[in-house]
Write a protein that holds these residues in place. Sequence first.
Motif, PDB file in Angstrom:
ATOM      1  N   VAL A   9       0.751  -1.270  -0.151  1.00 48.02           N
ATOM      2  CA  VAL A   9       0.124   0.015  -0.071  1.00 48.02           C
ATOM      3  C   VAL A   9       0.721   1.084  -0.099  1.00 48.02           C
ATOM      4  N   ALA A  10       0.394   2.073  -1.050  1.00 52.61           N
ATOM      5  CA  ALA A  10       1.319   3.340  -0.780  1.00 52.61           C
ATOM      6  C   ALA A  10       1.185   4.099   0.421  1.00 52.61           C
ATOM      7  N   GLU A  63      12.064   7.607  -4.001  1.00 54.67           N
ATOM      8  CA  GLU A  63      11.790   6.002  -3.727  1.00 54.67           C
ATOM      9  C   GLU A  63      10.237   6.169  -3.857  1.00 54.67           C
ATOM     10  N   LEU A  64       9.662   4.961  -4.047  1.00 50.52           N
ATOM     11  CA  LEU A  64       8.166   4.570  -3.813  1.00 50.52           C
ATOM     12  C   LEU A  64       8.282   3.511  -2.894  1.00 50.52           C
ATOM     13  N   ARG A  65       7.994   4.082  -1.622  1.00 50.83           N
ATOM     14  CA  ARG A  65       7.686   3.298  -0.346  1.00 50.83           C
ATOM     15  C   ARG A  65       6.289   2.632  -0.253  1.00 50.83           C
ATOM     16  N   TYR A  66       6.220   1.336  -0.148  1.00 52.38           N
ATOM     17  CA  TYR A  66       5.148   0.709   0.294  1.00 52.38           C
ATOM     18  C   TYR A  66       4.901   0.035   1.566  1.00 52.38           C
ATOM     19  N   SER A  67       3.925   0.261   2.373  1.00 53.01           N
ATOM     20  CA  SER A  67       3.622  -0.429   3.598  1.00 53.01           C
ATOM     21  C   SER A  67       3.118  -2.022   3.143  1.00 53.01           C
ATOM     22  N   ILE A  68       3.679  -3.052   3.872  1.00 55.55           N
ATOM     23  CA  ILE A  68       3.400  -4.222   3.434  1.00 55.55           C
ATOM     24  C   ILE A  68       2.301  -4.749   4.718  1.00 55.55           C
ATOM     25  N   PHE A  69       1.102  -5.050   4.235  1.00 58.35           N
ATOM     26  CA  PHE A  69       0.287  -5.372   5.256  1.00 58.35           C
ATOM     27  C   PHE A  69      -0.142  -7.028   4.836  1.00 58.35           C
ATOM     28  N   LYS A  71      -2.662  -9.901   4.610  1.00 57.55           N
ATOM     29  CA  LYS A  71      -4.163  -9.975   4.403  1.00 57.55           C
ATOM     30  C   LYS A  71      -4.936 -10.632   5.253  1.00 57.55           C
ATOM     31  N   SER A  72      -4.344 -11.486   5.986  1.00 59.11           N
ATOM     32  CA  SER A  72      -5.299 -12.475   7.057  1.00 59.11           C
ATOM     33  C   SER A  72      -5.382 -11.692   8.025  1.00 59.11           C
ATOM     34  N   THR A  73      -4.560 -10.815   8.613  1.00 64.98           N
ATOM     35  CA  THR A  73      -4.747 -10.183   9.745  1.00 64.98           C
ATOM     36  C   THR A  73      -4.837  -8.762   9.588  1.00 64.98           C
ATOM     37  N   GLY A  74      -4.426  -8.172   8.642  1.00 58.00           N
ATOM     38  CA  GLY A  74      -4.326  -6.668   8.444  1.00 58.00           C
ATOM     39  C   GLY A  74      -3.246  -5.985   9.118  1.00 58.00           C
ATOM     40  N   GLN A  75      -2.370  -6.825   9.854  1.00 55.09           N
ATOM     41  CA  GLN A  75      -1.219  -6.365  10.475  1.00 55.09           C
ATOM     42  C   GLN A  75      -0.056  -5.887   9.345  1.00 55.09           C
ATOM     43  N   LEU A  76       0.636  -4.530   9.875  1.00 54.25           N
ATOM     44  CA  LEU A  76       1.758  -4.079   9.120  1.00 54.25           C
ATOM     45  C   LEU A  76       3.091  -5.171   9.411  1.00 54.25           C
ATOM     46  N   VAL A  77       3.581  -5.918   8.332  1.00 50.10           N
ATOM     47  CA  VAL A  77       4.727  -6.688   8.439  1.00 50.10           C
ATOM     48  C   VAL A  77       5.888  -6.049   8.087  1.00 50.10           C
ATOM     49  N   GLY A  78       5.780  -4.963   7.522  1.00 49.35           N
ATOM     50  CA  GLY A  78       6.928  -4.351   6.812  1.00 49.35           C
ATOM     51  C   GLY A  78       6.926  -3.151   6.037  1.00 49.35           C
ATOM     52  N   VAL A  79       8.003  -2.807   5.153  1.00 46.53           N
ATOM     53  CA  VAL A  79       8.096  -1.783   4.410  1.00 46.53           C
ATOM     54  C   VAL A  79       8.940  -2.251   3.087  1.00 46.53           C
ATOM     55  N   ILE A  80       8.703  -1.941   2.115  1.00 41.64           N
ATOM     56  CA  ILE A  80       9.335  -2.268   0.789  1.00 41.64           C
ATOM     57  C   ILE A  80       9.477  -1.114  -0.165  1.00 41.64           C
ATOM     58  N   SER A  81      10.500  -0.685  -0.781  1.00 50.00           N
ATOM     59  CA  SER A  81      10.733   0.714  -1.496  1.00 50.00           C
ATOM     60  C   SER A  81      11.209  -0.084  -2.856  1.00 50.00           C
ATOM     61  N   LEU A  82      10.591   0.961  -3.920  1.00 45.62           N
ATOM     62  CA  LEU A  82      11.165   0.964  -5.237  1.00 45.62           C
ATOM     63  C   LEU A  82      12.105   2.129  -5.426  1.00 45.62           C
ATOM     64  N   ILE A  83      13.322   2.079  -5.099  1.00 49.73           N
ATOM     65  CA  ILE A  83      14.363   3.270  -5.351  1.00 49.73           C
ATOM     66  C   ILE A  83      14.376   3.722  -6.551  1.00 49.73           C
ATOM     67  N   ILE A  84      14.171   4.821  -7.176  1.00 50.71           N
ATOM     68  CA  ILE A  84      14.394   5.244  -8.414  1.00 50.71           C
ATOM     69  C   ILE A  84      15.900   5.843  -8.469  1.00 50.71           C
ATOM     70  N   ARG A  85      16.502   4.708  -9.330  1.00 52.98           N
ATOM     71  CA  ARG A  85      18.333   5.016  -9.543  1.00 52.98           C
ATOM     72  C   ARG A  85      18.354   6.065 -11.067  1.00 52.98           C
ATOM     73  N   ASN A  86      17.629   5.579 -11.915  1.00 50.26           N
ATOM     74  CA  ASN A  86      17.574   6.444 -13.203  1.00 50.26           C
ATOM     75  C   ASN A  86      16.348   6.099 -13.929  1.00 50.26           C
ATOM     76  N   ILE A  87      15.550   7.079 -13.932  1.00 52.06           N
ATOM     77  CA  ILE A  87      14.225   7.121 -14.762  1.00 52.06           C
ATOM     78  C   ILE A  87      14.288   6.965 -16.201  1.00 52.06           C
ATOM     79  N   ALA A  88      15.362   7.563 -16.664  1.00 51.82           N
ATOM     80  CA  ALA A  88      15.553   7.521 -18.258  1.00 51.82           C
ATOM     81  C   ALA A  88      15.865   6.179 -18.665  1.00 51.82           C
ATOM     82  N   ILE A  89      16.246   5.121 -17.859  1.00 55.52           N
ATOM     83  CA  ILE A  89      16.649   3.859 -18.443  1.00 55.52           C
ATOM     84  C   ILE A  89      15.476   3.073 -18.436  1.00 55.52           C
ATOM     85  N   PRO A  90      14.515   2.796 -17.777  1.00 60.90           N
ATOM     86  CA  PRO A  90      14.384   3.038 -16.223  1.00 60.90           C
ATOM     87  C   PRO A  90      15.083   1.908 -15.408  1.00 60.90           C
ATOM     88  N   TYR A  91      15.567   2.423 -14.384  1.00 64.00           N
ATOM     89  CA  TYR A  91      16.738   1.286 -13.623  1.00 64.00           C
ATOM     90  C   TYR A  91      16.486   1.815 -11.996  1.00 64.00           C
TER      91      TYR A  91
END
Length: 182
Positions: A9-10, A63-69, A71-91
Amino acid sequence: MDSDRLFLVAPNMTHQPFILEAVLESQHTLAPFMDWLPHALTESSSIENTQQAIDDFDMFINELRYSIFEKSTGQLVGVISLIIRNIAIPYFEIGYWLRSSKEGLGYVSEAVRTLEQYAFNDLNAKRVEIKTAYENTRSRAVAERCGYHQEAILINDRILPSGAISSTVVYAKVAAFETEEK
């Protein structure tokens, strides 16, 4: 985004208390590798950090940071990010952390596969990396389990939060390599 067991989730302010709770629960397992940890242990710093994540996400920068929930409990279990290194590639680079009580359940691998699929299929990524401290064997295992190829070990290129000098392991997946015929 979602997978079999997870929602990615964003960022939004309603997640901030759950993120702070998970960070506080997990600070001893995060401390050896996450240099941002000392700046994430108070409510005010957590609010500021969450606002920065929202702004970055809205502007599609840094970076595009997402909260990881779960499904079975609705609990936040962590965070994952897509870090933008070079959008022109995209990388991009994927970074992640998991709350201590949810380790060993395959959640990070599942989240990595979900975010990687988004990067390649929706953002037309040509390269996705995972970089980790040499000593972070659990994070390295995630990259390997998800099929990332070790490309390099950058010797003595980082300082761990403890002050010890360490190396970085670089893992990557790439889209089909294309060349132009001339």
